[in-house]
Design an enzyme around this catalytic site. Sequence first.
Site, PDB file in Angstrom:
ATOM      1  N   HIS A  98      51.136  44.486  47.542  1.00 23.06           N
ATOM      2  CA  HIS A  98      50.416  43.353  46.960  1.00 23.06           C
ATOM      3  C   HIS A  98      50.337  43.482  45.440  1.00 23.06           C
ATOM      4  O   HIS A  98      50.596  42.517  44.708  1.00 23.06           O
ATOM      5  CB  HIS A  98      49.015  43.260  47.544  1.00 23.06           C
ATOM      6  CG  HIS A  98      48.148  42.231  46.879  1.00 23.06           C
ATOM      7  ND1 HIS A  98      48.120  40.911  47.268  1.00 23.06           N
ATOM      8  CD2 HIS A  98      47.290  42.329  45.830  1.00 23.06           C
ATOM      9  CE1 HIS A  98      47.285  40.239  46.491  1.00 23.06           C
ATOM     10  NE2 HIS A  98      46.762  41.079  45.613  1.00 23.06           N
ATOM     11  N   GLU A  99      49.975  44.659  44.952  1.00 24.05           N
ATOM     12  CA  GLU A  99      49.859  44.851  43.505  1.00 24.05           C
ATOM     13  C   GLU A  99      51.210  44.714  42.811  1.00 24.05           C
ATOM     14  O   GLU A  99      51.296  44.170  41.707  1.00 24.05           O
ATOM     15  CB  GLU A  99      49.231  46.215  43.207  1.00 24.05           C
ATOM     16  CG  GLU A  99      47.807  46.389  43.728  1.00 24.05           C
ATOM     17  CD  GLU A  99      46.865  45.278  43.294  1.00 24.05           C
ATOM     18  OE1 GLU A  99      47.083  44.671  42.215  1.00 24.05           O
ATOM     19  OE2 GLU A  99      45.913  44.990  44.032  1.00 24.05           O
ATOM     20  N   HIS A 102      52.118  41.208  41.966  1.00 23.35           N
ATOM     21  CA  HIS A 102      51.657  40.699  40.674  1.00 23.35           C
ATOM     22  C   HIS A 102      52.656  41.049  39.561  1.00 23.35           C
ATOM     23  O   HIS A 102      52.868  40.256  38.640  1.00 23.35           O
ATOM     24  CB  HIS A 102      50.284  41.272  40.330  1.00 23.35           C
ATOM     25  CG  HIS A 102      49.182  40.727  41.185  1.00 23.35           C
ATOM     26  ND1 HIS A 102      48.966  39.376  41.359  1.00 23.35           N
ATOM     27  CD2 HIS A 102      48.215  41.352  41.908  1.00 23.35           C
ATOM     28  CE1 HIS A 102      47.916  39.190  42.152  1.00 23.35           C
ATOM     29  NE2 HIS A 102      47.456  40.370  42.505  1.00 23.35           N
ATOM     30  N   HIS A 106      54.629  38.447  37.147  1.00 23.42           N
ATOM     31  CA  HIS A 106      54.683  38.585  35.693  1.00 23.42           C
ATOM     32  C   HIS A 106      56.126  38.462  35.207  1.00 23.42           C
ATOM     33  O   HIS A 106      56.410  37.771  34.220  1.00 23.42           O
ATOM     34  CB  HIS A 106      54.085  39.923  35.278  1.00 23.42           C
ATOM     35  CG  HIS A 106      53.804  40.036  33.821  1.00 23.42           C
ATOM     36  ND1 HIS A 106      53.284  41.170  33.241  1.00 23.42           N
ATOM     37  CD2 HIS A 106      53.979  39.167  32.792  1.00 23.42           C
ATOM     38  CE1 HIS A 106      53.151  40.985  31.935  1.00 23.42           C
ATOM     39  NE2 HIS A 106      53.569  39.775  31.648  1.00 23.42           N
TER      40      HIS A 106
END
Length: 226
Positions: A98-99, A102, A106
């Site tokens: 999940h991280e 991100h 980006h």
Amino acid sequence: MLFTPWTILILAAVGLSIWASFRVKGTFNKWSDVPVASGLTGYDVARRILDENGLHDVPVEAVRGALTDHYDPIARVVRLSEPVYYERSISAVSVAAHEVGHAIQHKVSYPMLVARHKIFPVVNFSSGITPFLLIGGFLFKLTGLILLGIILFSAAVAFQLITLPVEFNASSRARDIMVSSGFIRNDEEPGVAKVLNAAALTYVAAALVSLLQLLEYIWIFNRSDD
């Protein structure tokens, strides 16, 4: 009078937020006891997904604490809590992926993430003074002060609402990548979904609380003009 019909709705939303917080911890702990068949740690999954997406220069760091996992867009680094970084569980690989979702957002300039980055300086500035503007406005019946506080608080609410699609999109990317890359088996996907959905609920609850607070402030402001 600050007690309004909105107050009971806000208290209910706060209750939902507290329940969501307990749920995400309980769900994470439950699936932390379930090993992932691939034998990969949270770090392994994060590093492999980053590399597969050409993000070789984005490091993965371990940080202390529980559920302190996050992607830092300024330093361009994925930070995983120690349990996620080192463990080989459904919870660990889910949160790690999940991280990294991100970080991929980006890279591709995901529109909602870009919008959140743009509004963040305003929210960071206004968060410290908005409570004083609202309290002062309500105490001294200064409608101009209340209106300014509402405008600034609206930016914070907008930030939280924008955060919702950012989080859901990161989770969707994580699930798709983990399945397609073989990091989890098909029968492990329901567990991954439960971990990610529980985490997402905390953002929904927080956004709901803020939105109801904003509506309450607007309601009080409109009544003050009567």
